[in-house]
Design a protein around this motif. Sequence first.
Motif, PDB file in Angstrom:
ATOM      1  N   ASN A  94       0.803  -1.213   0.000  1.00 22.54           N
ATOM      2  CA  ASN A  94       0.000   0.000   0.000  1.00 22.54           C
ATOM      3  C   ASN A  94       0.840   1.268   0.000  1.00 22.54           C
ATOM      4  N   SER A  95       2.067   1.208   0.537  1.00 24.74           N
ATOM      5  CA  SER A  95       2.880   2.409   0.685  1.00 24.74           C
ATOM      6  C   SER A  95       3.436   2.945  -0.624  1.00 24.74           C
ATOM      7  N   TYR A  96       3.482   2.124  -1.662  1.00 29.64           N
ATOM      8  CA  TYR A  96       4.246   2.490  -2.849  1.00 29.64           C
ATOM      9  C   TYR A  96       3.449   3.278  -3.878  1.00 29.64           C
ATOM     10  N   ARG A  97       2.127   3.336  -3.738  1.00 28.41           N
ATOM     11  CA  ARG A  97       1.310   3.995  -4.759  1.00 28.41           C
ATOM     12  C   ARG A  97       0.085   4.630  -4.117  1.00 28.41           C
ATOM     13  N   ASN A  98      -0.349   5.724  -4.677  1.00 27.55           N
ATOM     14  CA  ASN A  98      -1.601   6.349  -4.270  1.00 27.55           C
ATOM     15  C   ASN A  98      -2.751   5.340  -4.416  1.00 27.55           C
ATOM     16  N   PRO A  99      -3.652   5.214  -3.428  1.00 26.15           N
ATOM     17  CA  PRO A  99      -4.721   4.208  -3.521  1.00 26.15           C
ATOM     18  C   PRO A  99      -5.606   4.364  -4.750  1.00 26.15           C
ATOM     19  N   ASP A 100      -5.886   5.596  -5.155  1.00 22.86           N
ATOM     20  CA  ASP A 100      -6.703   5.788  -6.348  1.00 22.86           C
ATOM     21  C   ASP A 100      -5.973   5.306  -7.593  1.00 22.86           C
ATOM     22  N   LEU A 101      -4.657   5.483  -7.621  1.00 19.75           N
ATOM     23  CA  LEU A 101      -3.867   4.962  -8.732  1.00 19.75           C
ATOM     24  C   LEU A 101      -3.900   3.432  -8.728  1.00 19.75           C
ATOM     25  N   VAL A 102      -3.770   2.818  -7.557  1.00 21.44           N
ATOM     26  CA  VAL A 102      -3.851   1.357  -7.467  1.00 21.44           C
ATOM     27  C   VAL A 102      -5.181   0.869  -8.026  1.00 21.44           C
ATOM     28  N   ALA A 103      -6.252   1.552  -7.677  1.00 24.12           N
ATOM     29  CA  ALA A 103      -7.567   1.159  -8.194  1.00 24.12           C
ATOM     30  C   ALA A 103      -7.604   1.212  -9.712  1.00 24.12           C
ATOM     31  N   ASP A 104      -7.021   2.265 -10.281  1.00 22.25           N
ATOM     32  CA  ASP A 104      -7.020   2.423 -11.737  1.00 22.25           C
ATOM     33  C   ASP A 104      -6.134   1.365 -12.396  1.00 22.25           C
ATOM     34  N   MET A 105      -4.974   1.108 -11.814  1.00 21.24           N
ATOM     35  CA  MET A 105      -4.091   0.073 -12.350  1.00 21.24           C
ATOM     36  C   MET A 105      -4.769  -1.297 -12.304  1.00 21.24           C
ATOM     37  N   ALA A 106      -5.412  -1.586 -11.173  1.00 23.42           N
ATOM     38  CA  ALA A 106      -6.093  -2.873 -11.035  1.00 23.42           C
ATOM     39  C   ALA A 106      -7.229  -2.995 -12.045  1.00 23.42           C
ATOM     40  N   ARG A 107      -8.000  -1.914 -12.211  1.00 24.54           N
ATOM     41  CA  ARG A 107      -9.082  -1.928 -13.194  1.00 24.54           C
ATOM     42  C   ARG A 107      -8.542  -2.186 -14.596  1.00 24.54           C
ATOM     43  N   THR A 108      -7.420  -1.562 -14.932  1.00 22.86           N
ATOM     44  CA  THR A 108      -6.846  -1.719 -16.261  1.00 22.86           C
ATOM     45  C   THR A 108      -6.364  -3.145 -16.491  1.00 22.86           C
ATOM     46  N   VAL A 109      -5.628  -3.703 -15.529  1.00 22.82           N
ATOM     47  CA  VAL A 109      -5.163  -5.082 -15.670  1.00 22.82           C
ATOM     48  C   VAL A 109      -6.344  -6.047 -15.680  1.00 22.82           C
ATOM     49  N   ASP A 110      -7.382  -5.724 -14.924  1.00 18.14           N
ATOM     50  CA  ASP A 110      -8.593  -6.547 -14.957  1.00 18.14           C
ATOM     51  C   ASP A 110      -9.174  -6.611 -16.360  1.00 18.14           C
ATOM     52  N   HIS A 111      -9.210  -5.466 -17.050  1.00 15.19           N
ATOM     53  CA  HIS A 111      -9.726  -5.455 -18.422  1.00 15.19           C
ATOM     54  C   HIS A 111      -8.783  -6.183 -19.380  1.00 15.19           C
ATOM     55  N   ASP A 145      -2.518   1.553   9.589  1.00 11.67           N
ATOM     56  CA  ASP A 145      -3.523   2.620   9.557  1.00 11.67           C
ATOM     57  C   ASP A 145      -3.682   3.171   8.142  1.00 11.67           C
ATOM     58  N   ASP A 146      -2.558   3.324   7.443  1.00 14.83           N
ATOM     59  CA  ASP A 146      -2.618   3.807   6.056  1.00 14.83           C
ATOM     60  C   ASP A 146      -3.388   2.828   5.175  1.00 14.83           C
ATOM     61  N   LEU A 147      -3.173   1.521   5.381  1.00 13.38           N
ATOM     62  CA  LEU A 147      -3.904   0.526   4.593  1.00 13.38           C
ATOM     63  C   LEU A 147      -5.396   0.590   4.890  1.00 13.38           C
ATOM     64  N   ALA A 148      -5.751   0.791   6.145  1.00 14.72           N
ATOM     65  CA  ALA A 148      -7.170   0.894   6.502  1.00 14.72           C
ATOM     66  C   ALA A 148      -7.830   2.081   5.811  1.00 14.72           C
ATOM     67  N   GLU A 149      -7.082   3.160   5.612  1.00 13.14           N
ATOM     68  CA  GLU A 149      -7.624   4.314   4.892  1.00 13.14           C
ATOM     69  C   GLU A 149      -7.663   4.070   3.388  1.00 13.14           C
ATOM     70  N   ALA A 150      -6.724   3.284   2.891  1.00  9.83           N
ATOM     71  CA  ALA A 150      -6.623   3.080   1.444  1.00  9.83           C
ATOM     72  C   ALA A 150      -7.710   2.171   0.895  1.00  9.83           C
ATOM     73  N   LEU A 151      -8.080   1.129   1.621  1.00 12.35           N
ATOM     74  CA  LEU A 151      -9.008   0.137   1.068  1.00 12.35           C
ATOM     75  C   LEU A 151     -10.357   0.755   0.662  1.00 12.35           C
ATOM     76  N   PRO A 152     -10.996   1.571   1.490  1.00 15.23           N
ATOM     77  CA  PRO A 152     -12.245   2.200   1.018  1.00 15.23           C
ATOM     78  C   PRO A 152     -12.025   3.184  -0.119  1.00 15.23           C
ATOM     79  N   ARG A 153     -10.859   3.811  -0.185  1.00 15.61           N
ATOM     80  CA  ARG A 153     -10.586   4.700  -1.318  1.00 15.61           C
ATOM     81  C   ARG A 153     -10.491   3.900  -2.614  1.00 15.61           C
TER      82      ARG A 153
END
Length: 270
Positions: A94-111, A145-153
């Motif tokens: 979780n520390s290496y990337r902005n959570p919103d960026l992770v979501a976008d990367m995951a969405r892209t690889v999912d497609h 704590d950072d991971l707990a904030e990232a997951l809902p984001r």
Amino acid sequence: MARRKSATTCKLIHMTDRPVRIGLTLQPQHMDYPTIRRTASAAEDLGLDVLFTWDHFFPVSGDLDGMHFECWTTLAAWAESTSRVSIGTLVCCNSYRNPDLVADMARTVDHISGGRLVLGMGSGWFKRDYTEYGYEFGTAGSRLDDLAEALPRIESRWGKLNPPPTRKIPVLVGGSGEKKTLRMVARHADIWHSYSDASMLKHKLSVLGEHCAAIGRDPTEIEISLTGKTTDRDELYELGARLFIIYTGGPQPDLTELREFLAWRDKMNA
């Protein structure tokens, strides 16, 4: 069962309708990419269920300055080079990337993969990654704590992307801390991964059951994932574990253990 714990815990223990799956973490270290690609394809051909890579920038064993490849670009390549096996992170730090960026990367690889991504998330631990790439290491507690904030984001960002993910991307949360990690598992995870042995798993399932009860979640929705060991896998199965993950890496990745685990899977699922 010799004794009953809580009804919630027993739901987890008596989860019999979910089949066994086998995962392989192909460590992206000490080998060139053609070897990684060939091994991934060979594992898929053998009938592997989930192919994972880890999220580090350097090897964590052997020659610590040896060859190593980055997580998400590797996953994007696997999304094209494989066709059936699920692919995922065990785990994305979780520390290496902005959570919103992770979501976008995951969405892209999912497609790219046609809906085969598993997003495994963890709070991070490998200090060299942080130091050499300029991330703040903090403490184990602050990283959780950072991971707990990232997951809902991440979940929120998936609802805003155009196009959205192909389906609800399965989220794996790694770790076994009882106060913070298992609470996150109860709230966000489709899969919980730990390194528990049988005696530890009994206790952790009880704690996870309590966290699920506190928010009104059915704990049987959570797939129990463990690092695969031949010594107590039957006992772990009886406790509810269904995803067993083994490891291989360079310079000469060996799929002998994978073949044995796949044969055991087929016997248990027959």
